[in-house]
Design a protein around this motif. Structure first.
Motif, PDB file in Angstrom:
ATOM      1  N   PHE A 136      37.732  43.456  40.592  1.00 18.78           N
ATOM      2  CA  PHE A 136      39.731  43.833  40.340  1.00 18.78           C
ATOM      3  C   PHE A 136      40.942  42.603  41.422  1.00 18.78           C
ATOM      4  O   PHE A 136      39.938  42.991  42.444  1.00 18.78           O
ATOM      5  CB  PHE A 136      40.265  45.290  39.559  1.00 18.78           C
ATOM      6  CG  PHE A 136      38.606  45.879  38.540  1.00 18.78           C
ATOM      7  CD1 PHE A 136      38.685  45.761  37.470  1.00 18.78           C
ATOM      8  CD2 PHE A 136      37.436  46.604  39.622  1.00 18.78           C
ATOM      9  CE1 PHE A 136      37.872  46.166  36.665  1.00 18.78           C
ATOM     10  CE2 PHE A 136      36.680  47.057  38.381  1.00 18.78           C
ATOM     11  CZ  PHE A 136      36.792  46.534  37.110  1.00 18.78           C
ATOM     12  N   HIS A 180      43.943  48.073  39.115  1.00 21.15           N
ATOM     13  CA  HIS A 180      43.467  47.379  37.322  1.00 21.15           C
ATOM     14  C   HIS A 180      42.306  48.557  37.374  1.00 21.15           C
ATOM     15  O   HIS A 180      41.470  47.431  37.052  1.00 21.15           O
ATOM     16  CB  HIS A 180      43.425  46.321  37.883  1.00 21.15           C
ATOM     17  CG  HIS A 180      44.730  45.477  37.542  1.00 21.15           C
ATOM     18  ND1 HIS A 180      45.791  45.294  39.175  1.00 21.15           N
ATOM     19  CD2 HIS A 180      45.582  45.560  36.963  1.00 21.15           C
ATOM     20  CE1 HIS A 180      46.819  44.586  38.981  1.00 21.15           C
ATOM     21  NE2 HIS A 180      46.970  45.020  37.268  1.00 21.15           N
ATOM     22  N   GLU A 181      41.428  48.570  38.720  1.00 27.93           N
ATOM     23  CA  GLU A 181      39.957  49.299  38.782  1.00 27.93           C
ATOM     24  C   GLU A 181      39.607  50.156  37.510  1.00 27.93           C
ATOM     25  O   GLU A 181      40.286  50.365  37.336  1.00 27.93           O
ATOM     26  CB  GLU A 181      39.815  50.236  39.682  1.00 27.93           C
ATOM     27  CG  GLU A 181      39.523  48.945  41.043  1.00 27.93           C
ATOM     28  CD  GLU A 181      38.937  50.009  41.943  1.00 27.93           C
ATOM     29  OE1 GLU A 181      38.644  50.994  42.278  1.00 27.93           O
ATOM     30  OE2 GLU A 181      39.050  49.307  43.629  1.00 27.93           O
TER      31      GLU A 181
END
Ligand code: SAM
Length: 308
Positions: A254, A259-260
């Motif tokens: 990511f 955004h993980e």
């Protein structure tokens, strides 16, 4: 040059020309795919496999998305699609021999669904729902070119769908607030105050459209259980589903921490089944580390023997 690169170069060249003379690059990709299907264009490659074709189209769409991207429209990368295909295989080992029904209620470009369909070729009866017209049209043309049958619906998946309950849902959840507050009122997970989360409602809707005992594999933001609405989601899940697995993904997949994502697997409750003895909690190692990956698969095998 590999076949998929030759195919990509062809689609890319047509899409660039279209972009110069008419509209966006992504519209150009769509126009090129339609042209290939209609026989207007002849491909430079004979007998490309379904995977070569999927990869070529995926590259072209990725290029188009980079030019006009917003995070919720990002396609699901192959690495995650292949991992989810692996989990589909683990949960449906026997049923897959006859074929299973799978729904993606946020199909996007279809890359996640098509990665799984190509991997489990001929074993998936697929349905895809997507609210964005350009994306579902790209998915439709891709399906035709890679010869993967899929039932497509262009609609908001949170409105009633004409879909029979499925064996499995796979979904890279769109994350954010759901704008249609009237529709949100129909859901147990409607926010008590303020706007509801699309990703919460879509989990509920996916469970609504799954058979009892069916499996749902979501890509969730890793912060899913940290929001102020998380206690309601917990309560809802406890009532309707059994959590099977929470899988952490390598950070290097990511762009940044925000955004993980994680893989979250639940099973819709059924009177005829029992919940797993323990929830599978695992972390996918760096996927280029073969030894670590083997250990990861071994851990899943042991969990499976004790729980499924
Ligand atoms: N798996 C997809 C792929 O490989 O291209 C990517 C899915 S993307 C993370 C989430 C998708 O959900 C976006 O394409 C977005 O347009 C769609 N979406 C958002 N809200 C929706 C809704 N209410 N109904 C249906 N689709 C929705």
């Amino acid at each position: 040059m590999e076949k998929f690169e030759q195919l990509f170069n062809f689609i890319n060249k047509q899409a660039e020309e279209y972009e110069k003379s008419q509209s966006t690059y992504l519209e150009g990709v769509l126009d090129t795919l339609s042209g290939i299907i209609d026989g207007e264009y002849v491909l430079p490659v004979k007998e490309a496999t379904k995977e070569e074709m999927r990869k070529a189209i995926q590259l072209a769409i990725l290029k188009g998305m980079r030019k006009s991207s917003q995070p919720n429209h990002q396609m699901t990368p192959d690495s995650l699609g292949l991992l989810i295909a692996y989990f589909v295989e683990q949960f449906f080992e026997e049923p897959l021999k006859q074929g299973i029904t799978v729904l993606d209620p946020a199909l996007g470009t279809g890359n996640l669904m098509f990665t799984i369909m190509n991997k489990l070729d001929g074993k998936i009866h697929a349905t895809g729902v997507e609210v964005d017209e350009l994306l579902i049209r790209l998915a439709g043309e891709t399906a035709e070119l890679i010869e993967q049958p899929i039932q497509l619906y262009h609609q908001d998946a949170l409105q009633p769908m004409l879909v029979d309950p499925v064996d499995a849902v796979i979904c890279d959840l769109p994350v954010g607030f759901y704008p249609n507050e009237e529709v949100a009122l129909e859901y147990e997970l409607c926010a008590k105050e303020g706007m509801s989360y699309t990703h919460h409602l879509l989990i509920e809707q996916s469970i609504n459209y799954t058979k009892d005992g069916g499996i749902l594999i979501f890509l969730i933001p890793s912060t899913l259980f940290k929001s102020e609405q998380a206690p309601d989601l917990h309560k809802y899940l406890k009532k309707h589903a059994w959590i099977q697995a929470v899988i952490q993904l390598p950070e290097n997949m990511f762009k940044s921490k925000v955004h993980e994502k994680r893989i979250f697997i639940v099973q819709k409750k059924s009177d005829e089944l029992r919940p797993p003895k323990e929830v599978l909690l695992a972390k996918v190692p760096n996927m280029s580390n073969k030894e670590a990956m083997l250990l990861f698969f071994e851990k899943i095998k042991i969990w499976k023997e004790n729980n499924l």
